[in-house]
Design a protein around this motif. Structure first.
Motif, PDB file in Angstrom:
ATOM      1  N   THR A 167     -25.417  42.460 -13.709  1.00 51.75           N
ATOM      2  CA  THR A 167     -26.350  43.584 -13.571  1.00 51.75           C
ATOM      3  C   THR A 167     -27.480  43.520 -14.591  1.00 51.75           C
ATOM      4  O   THR A 167     -28.587  43.976 -14.319  1.00 51.75           O
TER       5      THR A 167
ATOM      6  N   ALA B  17     -28.653  41.952 -10.521  1.00 48.37           N
ATOM      7  CA  ALA B  17     -28.184  42.143  -9.147  1.00 48.37           C
ATOM      8  C   ALA B  17     -26.921  42.995  -9.119  1.00 48.37           C
ATOM      9  O   ALA B  17     -26.192  43.102 -10.111  1.00 48.37           O
ATOM     10  N   ASP B  18     -26.661  43.592  -7.964  1.00 42.80           N
ATOM     11  CA  ASP B  18     -25.485  44.435  -7.754  1.00 42.80           C
ATOM     12  C   ASP B  18     -24.534  43.696  -6.817  1.00 42.80           C
ATOM     13  O   ASP B  18     -24.885  43.396  -5.668  1.00 42.80           O
TER      14      ASP B  18
ATOM     15  N   ARG C 123     -22.099  44.692  -5.215  1.00 38.26           N
ATOM     16  CA  ARG C 123     -21.726  45.448  -4.015  1.00 38.26           C
ATOM     17  C   ARG C 123     -22.668  45.176  -2.851  1.00 38.26           C
ATOM     18  O   ARG C 123     -22.326  45.462  -1.704  1.00 38.26           O
ATOM     19  N   GLN C 124     -23.828  44.634  -3.145  1.00 38.31           N
ATOM     20  CA  GLN C 124     -24.804  44.363  -2.098  1.00 38.31           C
ATOM     21  C   GLN C 124     -24.800  42.893  -1.663  1.00 38.31           C
ATOM     22  O   GLN C 124     -25.677  42.450  -0.935  1.00 38.31           O
ATOM     23  N   ILE C 125     -23.804  42.154  -2.127  1.00 32.40           N
ATOM     24  CA  ILE C 125     -23.718  40.720  -1.819  1.00 32.40           C
ATOM     25  C   ILE C 125     -22.429  40.459  -1.058  1.00 32.40           C
ATOM     26  O   ILE C 125     -21.354  40.942  -1.437  1.00 32.40           O
ATOM     27  N   SER C 126     -22.515  39.711   0.003  1.00 35.92           N
ATOM     28  CA  SER C 126     -21.339  39.420   0.824  1.00 35.92           C
ATOM     29  C   SER C 126     -21.317  37.932   1.177  1.00 35.92           C
ATOM     30  O   SER C 126     -22.190  37.167   0.782  1.00 35.92           O
TER      31      SER C 126
END
Length: 333
Positions: free
Chosen positions: A31, A161-162, A164-167
């Motif tokens: 982050t 970056a977060d 939770r927004q990466i898959s």
């Protein structure tokens, strides 16, 4: 296997190395907008498992014994193997005896050998303990070197970056420390100073024992010294307090009077995550493996915990493969 590592502190970087070395495609998400600012950034960098046994459980010695070798392999040239010197003023000789009774891997030294090991401390202490197999590194330089090594190995870094927004990953490794959602964790605040003086030279970390505020001084480059020791049960990340500043400076002066005129280059605070027993954990929850609770032993214990986590990630994957094969065989039958 694609693995997402959350956190670019010492736990995340060492885990990324172990995973990449085993062939995983690793992405590290942080982050913050770069290395630094976390508890690892304000660490002492002492690879001192025998000394730490004075206040820690046996697993700290067992897990940390090979840390210097790991860092030497991962970041060549970053480790200084000069041992640790533990001293006490004559009036605090009982503290030295207590430390000796709780540790191993040392040899007693007299004032003549103290002068040979650290000439600038000649005549200041009559007795000491020397731990010859211990080592130290500069955490900031080591983290930067490990980052560069990982990048060369193909590890991708996403700062600011977060997660939770990466898959799109097969596994996740949570190395977020105090940011992790775990009610068992508590914060232990550590405060440090970086002093600069050309009037003191030390070749290794020196620990000064004192009944109220023990101190460690770790040499850095350019006549700088990292001074620390505070352990406060608090999650506050506020500035160093006046009391801690006074205690650290007074203790440094007790080690060598020249610290009285040293420049205060930097002050810093790191909040270390700790479980109730002060021992680290590697745990799984679904497709996520978590490393946490490194407490005050980040650089010492992170390599061993990273190995455990990497093995667990790959064993999990193999277990699923075997289960899938078994189901396929049953359907064929």
């Amino acid at each position: 296997m694609r693995v997402l590592v959350q956190g670019a502190g010492v736990a995340g970087l060492t885990a990324a190395f172990e995973l990449a070395a085993r062939g995983a495609a690793v992405t590290v998400v942080e982050t913050r907008h770069g290395l630094g600012g976390n508890a690892s950034w304000f660490a002492g960098g002492m690879l001192a498992p025998w000394c730490e046994r004075e206040s820690a459980e046996q697993p700290v010695l067992d897990l940390g014994r090979d840390a210097a070798d790991w860092w030497d392999t991962a970041t060549p040239g970053q480790v200084t193997r000069a041992g640790t010197l533990v001293v006490a003023a004559p009036r605090d000789a009982g503290e030295l005896d207590r430390f000796a009774n709780r540790t191993s891997g040392y040899r007693p030294v007299d004032e003549n050998e103290i002068a040979q090991l650290e000439p600038d401390l000649a005549g200041r202490f009559r007795r000491a303990l020397f731990f010859p197999d211990e080592a130290h590194l500069d955490p900031r330089q080591a983290m930067a070197a490990l980052h560069d090594r990982l990048a060369a190995m193909g590890v991708e870094f996403r700062f600011g970056a977060d997660a939770r927004q990466i898959s799109g990953f097969d596994r996740q490794l949570d190395c977020t420390g105090m940011s992790a959602v775990d009610a068992r964790l508590r914060g232990v605040r550590g405060e440090m100073l970086i002093l600069r003086t050309p009037d003191v030279s030390l070749s290794r970390p020196v620990r000064l024992l004192h009944p109220r505020f023990p101190l460690y001084v770790v040499p850095r480059t350019d006549h700088r010294f990292m001074v620390g020791a505070t352990m406060i049960e608090s999650q506050s990340t506020g500035p160093v307090t006046a009391r801690s500043m006074m205690e650290l400076v007074v203790a440094a002066y007790a080690l060598h009077p020249a610290f009285d005129e040293a420049e205060i280059v930097e002050t810093g605070v790191g909040v270390r995550p700790a479980f109730p027993d002060n021992l680290p954990r590697v745990e799984t929850s679904g497709d996520t493996v978590a490393i946490n609770g490194l407490y005050r032993h980040g650089f010492l214990l992170a390599p061993a915990m990273a190995r455990q986590a990497a093995e667990l990630v790959f064993n999990q994957d193999r277990t699923k493969e075997l289960a899938h094969e078994t189901v396929g065989q049953r359907r064929s039958a």
